[in-house]
Design an enzyme around this catalytic site. Structure first.
Site, PDB file in Angstrom:
ATOM      1  N   HIS A  93     122.826  63.894  99.355  1.00  0.00           N
ATOM      2  CA  HIS A  93     123.028  63.457  97.849  1.00  0.00           C
ATOM      3  C   HIS A  93     122.514  64.666  96.854  1.00  0.00           C
ATOM      4  CE1 HIS A  93     119.334  61.537  96.645  1.00  0.00           C
ATOM      5  NE2 HIS A  93     118.965  61.574  97.998  1.00  0.00           N
ATOM      6  N   ASP A 105     114.367  65.199  97.893  1.00  0.00           N
ATOM      7  CA  ASP A 105     115.405  63.957  97.827  1.00  0.00           C
ATOM      8  C   ASP A 105     116.147  64.393  96.851  1.00  0.00           C
ATOM      9  OD1 ASP A 105     115.892  61.574  97.997  1.00  0.00           O
ATOM     10  OD2 ASP A 105     114.318  60.787  96.775  1.00  0.00           O
ATOM     11  N   GLU A 139     123.311  58.593  94.891  1.00  0.00           N
ATOM     12  CA  GLU A 139     122.551  57.538  95.680  1.00  0.00           C
ATOM     13  C   GLU A 139     121.306  56.980  95.122  1.00  0.00           C
ATOM     14  OE1 GLU A 139     119.616  57.081  98.910  1.00  0.00           O
ATOM     15  OE2 GLU A 139     119.178  58.230  97.111  1.00  0.00           O
ATOM     16  N   GLU A 140     120.772  57.481  94.119  1.00  0.00           N
ATOM     17  CA  GLU A 140     119.740  56.935  93.374  1.00  0.00           C
ATOM     18  C   GLU A 140     120.084  55.701  92.550  1.00  0.00           C
ATOM     19  OE1 GLU A 140     116.663  57.746  94.388  1.00  0.00           O
ATOM     20  OE2 GLU A 140     116.921  59.836  94.933  1.00  0.00           O
ATOM     21  N   GLU A 166     117.950  62.617 104.630  1.00  0.00           N
ATOM     22  CA  GLU A 166     116.919  61.987 103.379  1.00  0.00           C
ATOM     23  C   GLU A 166     115.607  62.115 103.184  1.00  0.00           C
ATOM     24  OE1 GLU A 166     116.698  59.890 101.008  1.00  0.00           O
ATOM     25  OE2 GLU A 166     118.712  59.503 100.346  1.00  0.00           O
ATOM     26  N   HIS A 242     109.597  61.056  94.668  1.00  0.00           N
ATOM     27  CA  HIS A 242     110.171  60.465  93.286  1.00  0.00           C
ATOM     28  C   HIS A 242     109.237  61.109  92.132  1.00  0.00           C
ATOM     29  CE1 HIS A 242     113.492  57.488  94.573  1.00  0.00           C
ATOM     30  NE2 HIS A 242     113.637  58.717  95.122  1.00  0.00           N
TER      31      HIS A 242
END
Ligand SMILES: *[C@@H]1O[C@H](CO)[C@@H](O)[C@H](O)[C@H]1NC(C)=O
Ligand SMILES: *[C@@H]1O[C@H](CO)[C@@H](O)[C@H](O)[C@H]1NC(C)=O
Length: 776
Positions: A93, A105, A139-140, A166, A242
């Protein structure tokens, strides 16, 4: 002729900045970059034996607690020019969370996929089957794009299996942490083809037990597409997952090359395999799989594992009962039971002691001191655990076994440990856990080395040579288990910095350290009974513990760190909000603006309040009355917190303001009131419904809950939905479109936000030793 992965796309994609769903960065800039690159690869390989087709999908749909409208998927079909029937899916993603460049990510995933596409397209011999590369753009937002693809895209029916790359951390090695369901051929293919295998079924069982608070597209492909796959994730350095520190600079070229090598070779292997064409033939059974320090992979069916485990356990039991029969009058039996009790009591005692220490540390406000200094936890808790074990065994040796022969005693304790591991092995195997291979190793290797040594050294007992050979026999399981413990600490320490649990993290850390100590001590604890004395070791360990305890209580170890080489930010969730309270007839009653602040770890605002005195406990729990949510979302909905702080702030002026309109209101034949609404607003919205007392929600356009999370891409139409209310107390039937829950008359709460830039995250960092922390 190895393909060199260089990560140039990673730099390009992350330089765009944060890429939230619905932002031009995500929907335009990133999409056109990817399309350009794909077009280049296509034109370059035009003369080759493969064809490349690109399709941009903008799906809309609903599932679980969310709905989405016109989000973006780029699907690329690579197949031999003769065309293919069966396809592998490779998923990554390109969207990111609001405050992060999202390098690991998951820009790195897409960067690797682009290069894999290039490499495969460039092959001179045609592939047997095809590959669909899915660059998914949402995706998030709870995995919506993969759902859009697998449920709506016409190519989805041709997908037989998938590989998903991922991140749960930043950089490092990528771990295969789940495969299947069933379909053993997939993990066998990985075992055969992966250049640098890194996989364990322990990861799968931990992840699927729900201990790790996250999810991947794996679940969507499995549950909605009924497709098996391999899930890989970067797990190192989850502290900055994140966050704004998830930058390309933190991902070594080695990591990219590793991931690229693995994915390329596994995909190549799978698209040349027969299994892909008819996977139903090879469907059944779970697999036990793990790598041995990256050197090789062991893979065998779970039922074979069960047989092996039982054989090993029974062999150990036979060994022990043989001894039992050889000695007369059941004395050995009695002694063994005593020894097992001593071992178990020593474990319980050290666990209780450590929990007490952890509780003291928490009380002193030094919770999470190990967050930046994991060695401090090892020294404090580890020394305490070893100390207690040593102390108990020394006492037992001096008090109860003063007359017994040292060698016999050591033998007895070895047998006791073996018996306990046997119990564990039986238990795991009986529960059907594939992770039973770990206790299996802890029974098998010590047993074999013991048997061999007994043969070699029949009469000589405990010589130095004997001990050295014995320890060498333990090398394999010990090295493996230490490696596994390291991975578990690597994964769980960062999670304690973002878990909303009520359990103090020091309790968890102390328990983990105790368990690790107990496991590692099990086959060497009997050396205490061979040694002359343990006083000196005890004194050293005791002093280490005391020293560490003093240092920790003085606050020498600050949990968070701004060290640029390994930052450990404190996670705080801050939402800048403007609230409007409306009366029953719809007119504005009052409005206010502020920052709604939520802590994401156990230390709360403890380290922030000294520097920002406005954020203190006197303003806590203020948002809860507006941001309340039902218990059932607590697992799936990350915006529910046990505690919030509310600080007044200037008004928010979002680029796309929220406009809600009641389209129609009618009474149905079955006595309910049906209302339709139209909403125009930013890319991320959520809707909570709280019917007034005397009324209930009988149905609405969405799920089974009274909550929905909505996301849209660019150029999405207005959001339309309806609700149907059953009113049992007629005089209140007029009340159903009000915007807050805090006035007693409320029924509906509407919240809308555009994540970027109105969301901001505060990091607490240590600047130098004296000025302990300053917010930046
Ligand atoms: C593979 O791609 C490179 C460009 O990156 C090109 O120079 C080369 O000729 C291609 N090889 C084949 C076999 O098509
Ligand atoms: C706590 O915060 C409130 C509101 O921001 C402020 O008025 C008060 O002075 C603060 N208390 C302390 C002890 O700093």
């Amino acid at each position: 002729n190895r393909y060199l992965f260089n990560g140039k796309h990673l730099e390009q994609i992350t330089s765009i900045g944060p890429r939230t769903v619905g932002s031009p960065e995500n929907e335009n800039t990133t999409v056109s970059y990817l399309l350009d690159q794909i077009e280049q690869i296509r034109s370059e390989s035009e003369t080759g034996p493969h064809s490349i087709t690109v399709d941009i999908q903008r799906p809309s749909g609903c599932f679980s607690i969310g709905c989405y409208d016109r989000i973006t998927n780029i699907a690329v079909k690579l197949q031999p020019k003769t065309s293919a029937q069966h396809f592998m899916l490779a998923n990554c993603h390109f969207d990111s969370v609001a405050n992060s460049p999202g390098a690991s990510d998951d820009a790195v995933g897409c960067s690797v996929m682009l290069e894999v596409l290039h490499s495969l397209a460039n092959l001179s011999t045609p592939l047997k089957h095809g590959v669909i590369f899915l660059f998914n753009g949402a995706e998030e937002t709870i995995l919506q794009a993969s759902h859009g693809f697998i449920t709506q895209h016409p190519w989805a029916r041709q997908v037989r299996a998938f590989v998903n790359l991922e991140a749960a951390g930043v950089g490092g090695k990528e771990l295969v942490f789940q495969t299947g369901p069933e379909n053993p051929w997939l993990v066998q293919a990985y075992a055969r083809a992966a250049v640098h295998p890194f996989a364990t079924v322990v990861g799968q069982e931990i992840f699927q037990s729900g201990l790790i608070p996250s999810d991947t597209d794996f679940r969507i492909f499995r549950d909605f597409g009924n497709i098996p796959g391999i899930d890989l994730a970067f797990i190192e350095n989850g502290f900055i997952y994140h966050t704004k520190y998830d930058t390309p600079g933190r991902i070594h070229t080695d990591s990219i090359q590793r991931a690229g090598d693995n994915i390329l070779s596994v995909l190549k292997h799978l698209v040349m395999s027969d299994e892909l064409a008819d996977s139903s033939q090879y469907r059944h059974g779970n697999m036990v799989f793990f790598d041995l320090l990256g050197l090789t992979m062991l893979v065998y069916p779970a039922h074979v594992g069960t047989v092996i485990n039982y054989i090993v356990a029974v062999a150990a039991v036979i060994y022990l009962s043989g001894k039992c029969l050889l000695t007369s009058s059941g004395r050995y039996m009695r002694d063994l039971v005593c020894v097992v009790c001593v071992l178990v009591l020593s474990w319980i005692f050290s666990l209780v002691t450590l929990l007490f220490v952890a509780w003291l540390v928490t009380l002193m406000g030094r919770s999470m001191f190990w967050y930046s200094h994991i060695h401090a936890a090892v020294f404090l808790y580890g020394s305490a655990a070893v100390c207690i074990l040593l102390l108990i065994h020394t006492l037992v040796k001096n008090r109860c076994y003063r007359r017994a022969g040292r060698v016999d005693l050591a033998e007895l304790f070895f047998d006791g440990s073996l018996l306990l591991w046997c119990f564990v092995l039986f238990f795991f195997t009986h529960r059907g856990w594939c992770s039973a291979y770990v206790p299996m190793m802890m029974v098998l290797f010590p047993l074999i080395s013991k048997l061999l040594l007994t043969k070699l050294f029949r009469a000589r007992g405990a010589s130095l040579q004997y001990s050295v050979l014995y320890l060498m026999g333990l090398v394999v399981p010990y090295v493996y288990i230490m490696f596994l413990i390291r991975v578990i600490f690597e994964v769980f320490t960062p999670i304690l910095g973002r878990s909303k649990d009520e359990i103090p993290p020091d309790i968890i850390m102390a328990s983990l350290v105790t368990v690790a100590t107990v496991i590692l001590s099990s086959y060497i604890i009997h050396f205490i009974y061979l040694s002359r004395g343990t006083k000196r070791v005890l004194a050293v360990l005791g002093s280490v513990f005391m020293l560490m305890f003093v240092l920790v209580s003085c606050g020498l170890f600050f949990p968070y760190s701004a060290d640029p080489s390994s930052p450990r930010p404190k996670r705080v969730f801050v939402q800048h909000i403007t609230r409007s309270f409306h009366t029953l007839n719809g007119s504005l009653q009052s409005s206010d603006s502020g920052l709604c602040i939520n802590d994401l770890d156990y230390t709360g605002m403890q380290h922030i309040t000294p520097h920002i005195p406005q954020i203190n406990d006197s303003i806590s729990t203020h948002c809860q009355d507006w941001l309340s949510c039902s218990r059932q979302f607590l697992t799936s909905f990350s915006h529910c917190f046990r505690k919030s702080w509310y600080l007044p702030a200037p008004e928010v002026s979002p680029k796309a303001p929220l406009e809600v309109q009641l389209l129609s209101r009618q009474e149905t034949q079955w006595g309910t009131v049906k209302m339709s609404f139209e909403v125009k607003g930013p890319s991320h919205m959520s809707l909570y419904l709280h019917p007034h007392a005397g009324a209930s929600l009988s149905s609405w356009s969405f799920n089974d809950w009274n909550f929905v999370f909505y996301t849209h891409g660019l150029d999405a139409p207005v959001w339309r939905f309806w609700i149907e209310i059953l009113v049992s107390t007629p005089q209140r039937s007029s009340c159903f479109l009000v915007f807050s829950r805090s006035s007693p008359q409320t029924c509906l709460l509407m919240r809308a936000w555009s994540l970027w830039p109105s969301l901001l995250i505060i990091y607490l960092v240590q600047t130098d030793a004296r000025r302990r922390s300053s917010p930046s």
